[in-house]
Write an enzyme that holds these catalytic residues in place. Sequence first.
Site, PDB file in Angstrom:
ATOM      1  N   LYS A 258       0.669  -1.100  -0.270  1.00 62.45           N
ATOM      2  CA  LYS A 258       0.082   0.035   0.228  1.00 62.45           C
ATOM      3  C   LYS A 258       1.028   1.177  -0.047  1.00 62.45           C
ATOM      4  O   LYS A 258       2.148   1.263   0.637  1.00 62.45           O
ATOM      5  CB  LYS A 258      -0.965  -0.070   1.210  1.00 62.45           C
TER       6      LYS A 258
ATOM      7  N   HIS B 274      -6.623 -13.096  -7.677  1.00 65.58           N
ATOM      8  CA  HIS B 274      -7.391 -12.355  -7.021  1.00 65.58           C
ATOM      9  C   HIS B 274      -8.813 -12.341  -7.517  1.00 65.58           C
ATOM     10  O   HIS B 274      -8.855 -12.628  -8.889  1.00 65.58           O
ATOM     11  CB  HIS B 274      -6.809 -10.950  -7.094  1.00 65.58           C
TER      12      HIS B 274
END
Length: 475
Positions: A175, A294
């Site tokens: 992140k 994902h």
Amino acid sequence: MSPQTETKASVGFKAGVKDYKLTYYTPDYETKDTDILAAFRVTPQPGVPPEEAGAAVAAESSTGTWTTVWTDGLTSLDRYKGRCYHIEPVPGEESQFIAYVAYPLDLFEEGSVTNMFTSIVGNVFGFKALRALRLEDLRIPNAYVKTFQGPPHGIQVERDKLNKYGRPLLGCTIKPKLGLSAKNYGRAVYECLRGGLDFTKDDENVNSQPFMRWRDRFLFCAEALFKAQEETGEIKGHYLNATAGTCEEMMKRAVFARELGVPIVMHDYLTGGFTANTTLAHYCRDNGLLLHIHRAMHAVIDRQKNHGMHFRVLAKALRMSGGDHIHAGTVVGKLEGEREITLGFVDLLRDDFVEKDRSRGIYFTQDWVSLPGVLPVASGGIHVWHMPALTEIFGDDSVLQFGGGTLGHPWGNAPGAVANRVALEACVQARNEGRDLAREGNEIIREASKWSPELAAACEIWKEIKFEFQAMDTL
């Protein structure tokens, strides 16, 4: 129903739609071992009987159309038609029914999830006779399972490649997910891996944007993981997202990852598509790459309780198409996931044979024959206080992924990774000693934090963080 009380929907239904139940509703049908079985949650329009709605689903997802056509006489309808063989009401729902449909295996191309879904869910969800339709589960017969390669490697082969046994694997999503330069991104990867994580990860929408082109990211991440390997003596990995706008570009990225010598790549299997995913999975098996999956976009399909497709179906499809990991909810974090339902599809991902269990949302017994298992990934809003529950819920064969729960540590990325590794090792040791993680979890974490300042700092900063919302995905 008298003309005075007929609804507009029922009039339109009679006027424009063939009466399907005479042909496609067959309650006496005995299913075959080779049939693909589907459980649909059906919400008919007012005035449409449930038998007619179930038969319409069977027809429109197999051989039927709205009227009789002369070419029906050129084939064997009995051999190829789908059949609605059972209907039951949904408890607590006045106008919802579970319609069970059997499809002959000859309707489907071998080894093609794309073709299977195009048939079963491709057109029928827009059918006017239905207010809503949801595919709850599929039974994939052994004969069809054997036409798929499935996961490139599977759980045991992955553990052997990584030389890591007896505990869940630890990961972290880098992140902020967008905006970092490739070099800064690689530095974050290195700090997390040297701190004790097994994997770091590209987020789902990290592809090849102007701020960080894919080749630069691949190079810096490879440098980071090799450096971390040298320092720790452990095999490390970073999920390099190969998802791209074309299959050719996706494969170019996967080939480059293999040339770099990294152990794992990644794909967004729903936005990328099943054809692309199966292509990549075959390449990964042939070239020794693990494949992380994902599920970006899944909630668009599976979040609504009465329309769409349940994630357990998407999970089964992924096991067939191919992937070694897939995100599967957390039960305790920020993303959707009720415990029993989540554990139901986690078993469908990992186990060789899963019995029917409606209490966990499993409508059919599923035998995966020799298809390898998939590691479920718990990710989204989790931190060190969740570690005992995650270890107890998911067990050893899982990946626990802490993004903000690593990078949000007040001392930095590496201490955040240390905190998570210490918490995990403490939970595994306590479990192996016979302690109850569900009951003693907080105490186990507090004990470990006494000799790990990194864990103590993490415990302090996240002690009040909770995500307490009612799950949408209930039975």
